[in-house]
Design an enzyme around this catalytic site. Structure first.
Site, PDB file in Angstrom:
ATOM      1  N   GLU A 106       0.880  -1.178   0.000  1.00 10.79           N
ATOM      2  CA  GLU A 106       0.000   0.000   0.000  1.00 10.79           C
ATOM      3  C   GLU A 106       0.909   1.216   0.000  1.00 10.79           C
ATOM      4  O   GLU A 106       1.361   1.673   1.044  1.00 10.79           O
ATOM      5  CB  GLU A 106      -0.921  -0.029   1.235  1.00 10.79           C
ATOM      6  CG  GLU A 106      -2.081   0.940   1.128  1.00 10.79           C
ATOM      7  CD  GLU A 106      -1.676   2.377   1.420  1.00 10.79           C
ATOM      8  OE1 GLU A 106      -1.324   3.098   0.453  1.00 10.79           O
ATOM      9  OE2 GLU A 106      -1.707   2.766   2.584  1.00 10.79           O
TER      10      GLU A 106
ATOM     11  N   GLU B  52       3.351   8.782  -3.818  1.00 15.42           N
ATOM     12  CA  GLU B  52       4.345   8.226  -2.906  1.00 15.42           C
ATOM     13  C   GLU B  52       5.357   7.342  -3.627  1.00 15.42           C
ATOM     14  O   GLU B  52       6.084   6.577  -2.997  1.00 15.42           O
ATOM     15  CB  GLU B  52       3.659   7.425  -1.796  1.00 15.42           C
ATOM     16  CG  GLU B  52       2.902   8.287  -0.802  1.00 15.42           C
ATOM     17  CD  GLU B  52       2.363   7.489   0.372  1.00 15.42           C
ATOM     18  OE1 GLU B  52       2.591   6.258   0.424  1.00 15.42           O
ATOM     19  OE2 GLU B  52       1.716   8.093   1.238  1.00 15.42           O
TER      20      GLU B  52
END
Length: 703
Positions: free
Chosen positions: A159, A168
């Site tokens: 994740e 990210e």
């Protein structure tokens, strides 16, 4: 504590403490504060807190389901299930894999404090012999006899997503894993991600991005063309769109799936892509912005969908509900809440008129970390290149989106103009003590000569553009420091401000106006004349999850994570933080109450501290998990401006908050079920010598 911590850091001679350089927002002075030698460590740990993500039951459940299916699929094919968990955090996904019967599990975590915490949690839950923890980034991992993994994994679970999905570094993480760490026919959880874009018309959304003229009977202050034409800040505007009023925007296009990322594909993931959709508008209007969200297909069979769509497009919301605003608002409280994965607003480089039924080109772009969009009319044979929009006018760098929205708030501006008209004559000489205050130019339009204090370079440069565009150079003088003001020798007829300062975080830090005004004779009239810090006990529906302990999560004990984060948060986090509460529903459990009122016409007393304490009764039963705090500014005896509720606060009812300011929030560590008649007490301290404000709350119940 009233401070903004800067990056500067200096060790003491004994290496047992550090000095942290701080900017005091009340005085504007930089000071050094002594902290213990582990301050930086604890600050990093506190910032790594992602409890709200782990409170997301739907996320956890769907990862669990997809991971279990992947492991079973490998076993049914006669293969081992060798799982790699990238960015394991608390180790939750790795422990899920262990419980689902994975043959081997390798978890990697680069952040040392979190890796230590994961090791502890894995041990406490009895999986120490099942899970191998690698304390490095996945891109630094090696495979082979003496490597981090003896052989490549055939299941990847990770994740690494944010509001923009790829912000990210998801693309590089998946790309490297597929090339180096995974077998050719591996299963990836999640399997794929789809980015959705919806073009909207919304003056309210636009108000957060483009500074508009201030108008009364006519235009008082015009915005420079360079500022009006600027596309805005490059950073995405993340927002809880499900709580954005449905009647404040008009969808011009149906939501469009514009990018799809197949995390499992054998084709390389591209860091730079363009996409073109030719779409027929469903309504006519002016395109101001694009709402964006994404969803994840968790498994290769596309049976498990995790959607981050706002309520009006969420797949779990029935079609008949989407057309009913009242029912839609209630449904917004039922779909999964996520502060870690919000929706995003992208402002278009230019406002584009759209006609229903006349096709238009929606163009999307992305690099390794971000998206941006354009709308183009006409027939397009080739997608044009377009650089990522950046601010070229300085205003979007100098001021936050909240502040730009505040500048555009016509109701707020009207009150200030009404108060100024009572005080200003063509012969007035005024002093404005606020950053980026367009009301200073409005005062000049009313005939006054105005001195405007602008200590911030970017704000000063922006205001110079406004002065020049409005041809007010003869009426408005921008001054860089208080000392320069004191040297002018002017006899001011009025000292005024909004007040607003770039360095302020929580609302009462704008009391810097009082500190600055106190350098001048108290005989000079001031506006505002008073500031009242007010509060209300509340029951947040979801916001408390950003600080709430996890305890048992999906059957696993994560209390070691709670202890780690709480200890670090206690050492480094202020007891009250700033939040845009319009995005976070809460109901009032008490009547609003006054904490302290300051008479701004008097000088600040620097010689002694001020303390006040009191209490208020809880008015309705509920779960008291926080206190909301704001400031009301009294402009004169008749006119006031609030940065808190915009409607009357009724105990037991939802509070409506000003969308153009951030309120202060105190979240209780322990959530308490309160009853009518229980007591909320507080202590307020203003340390004038150190220019610090401390505010503490506690609940007294019979429970």
């Amino acid at each position: 504590m009233l401070r903004s911590v800067l990056w500067a850091r200096r060790p003491l001679f004994n290496n047992m403490s550090v000095f942290i350089q701080c900017l005091n927002p009340l005085t504007g002075l930089q000071t050094w504060q002594e902290q213990d030698e582990y301050y930086d460590y604890h600050q990093e740990v506190a910032r790594s807190a992602f409890a709200d993500m782990l409170h997301d039951h739907e996320r956890n459940e769907k990862y669990y389901i997809a991971l279990k299916a992947a492991i079973e699929k490998k076993h049914q094919a006669g293969e081992e299930a060798n799982v790699l968990d990238i960015g394991t955090g608390t180790g939750l996904l790795s422990m899920m894999a262990a419980k689902c019967g994975a043959d081997t599990i390798t978890a990697c975590e680069a952040f040392t404090p979190m890796a230590d915490c994961a090791a502890q949690i894995i041990k406490e839950n009895g999986f120490e012999d099942k899970i191998k923890l690698i304390r490095k980034r996945s891109t630094k991992m090696t495979v082979g006899k003496d490597g981090d993994m003896a052989k490549r994994a055939n299941i990847l679970v990770t994740e690494v997503f944010d509001t923009e999905l790829i912000g990210e570094g998801a693309l590089s993480t998946f790309r490297h894993a597929r090339e180096v760490l995974l077998e050719r026919n591996s299963i990836v959880v999640p399997h794929s991600g789809t980015v959705w874009a919806q073009v909207v018309e919304s003056a309210k959304v636009c108000a957060w991005n483009r500074v508009r003229p201030i108008e009364s009977e006519a235009t008082l202050v015009d915005a420079p063309a360079t500022i009006q034409a600027c596309s805005g800040a490059a950073a995405v505007h993340d927002m809880q769109l499900s709580h954005f009023p449905r009647n404040d925007f008009v969808p011009l296009l149906e939501p469009q799936p514009i990018f799809r990322f197949d995390w499992s594909s054998k084709k390389p993931l591209l860091y730079n892509e363009k996409a073109l959709l030719r779409v027929q508008p469903i309504a006519s209007g002016t395109a101001h912005a694009i709402f964006m969200w994404w969803d994840l297909n968790m498994d290769p069979d596309n049976e498990v969908l995790l959607s981050c769509a706002p309520v009006w497009e969420h797949p779990d919301v029935p079609d008949d509900v989407r057309e009913n605003n009242l029912r839609l608002q209630k449904m917004a409280d039922l779909i999964p809440w996520r502060d870690h994965w919000m929706q995003a607003v992208y402002y278009l480089p230019e406002e584009v008129p759209i006609t229903r039924g006349v096709e238009i080109n929606l163009v999307g772009y992305h690099d390794e970390y971000s998206f941006w969009f354009k709308l183009l009319n006409g027939s397009i044979d080739e997608i044009p290149d377009s650089p990522r929009p950046v601010c070229t006018c300085y205003a979007h760098v100098a001021y936050s989106r909240t502040r730009i929205g505040q500048l555009n708030d016509s109701s707020r501006n009207r009150k200030y103009l009404q108060a100024l008209r009572k005080r200003i004559t063509p012969n007035s000489v005024c002093l404005c003590l606020s950053d980026g205050c367009l009301l200073a130019l409005a005062a000049a339009r009313m005939g006054a000569r105005v001195y405007l204090l602008e200590e911030n370079f970017l704000s000063r440069r922006t205001m110079e553009m406004f002065v020049q565009a409005n041809k007010l150079s003869e009426k408005v003088k921008i001054v860089e420091s208080v000392n320069d003001l004191l040297k002018t020798g002017e006899d001011f007829d009025l000292i005024f401000g909004e007040p607003y300062f770039i360095s302020s975080i929580v609302p009462w830090e704008n009391l810097r106006f009082w500190y600055l005004a106190s350098k001048f004779p108290s005989s000079i009239p001031r506006m505002p004349i008073a500031a009242t810090i007010k509060a209300v006990a509340v029951e947040f529906k979801d916001l408390q999850k950003i600080r709430a302990p996890l305890g048992i999560c999906e059957g696993f004990d994560l209390s070691s994570f709670d202890g780690l984060v709480q200890m670090s948060s206690d050492r480094t986090d202020p007891p009250i933080e700033a939040q845009p509460l319009w995005e976070y529903p809460c109901k009032a459990l008490s009547a609003p109450f006054e904490i302290v009122r300051f008479d701004l016409t008097q000088k600040v007393n620097f010689d002694e501290s001020f303390q006040v304490s009191d209490n208020i009764s809880i008015a309705v039963d509920g779960s008291c998990n926080g206190v909301a705090v704001w400031v009301d500014w009294q402009l004169d005896s008749e006119i006031s401006v609030s940065c808190g509720p915009i409607e009357e606060v009724v105990p037991g009812k939802r509070v409506s908050w000003d969308p153009y300011t951030r309120q202060g929030v105190h979240l209780f560590r322990r959530i308490t079920n309160v009853k009518k008649g229980n007591t909320l007490s507080w202590v307020f301290v203003l340390d004038s010598l150190r220019s610090e404000v401390k505010l503490d709350f506690s609940l007294l119940t019979d429970i």
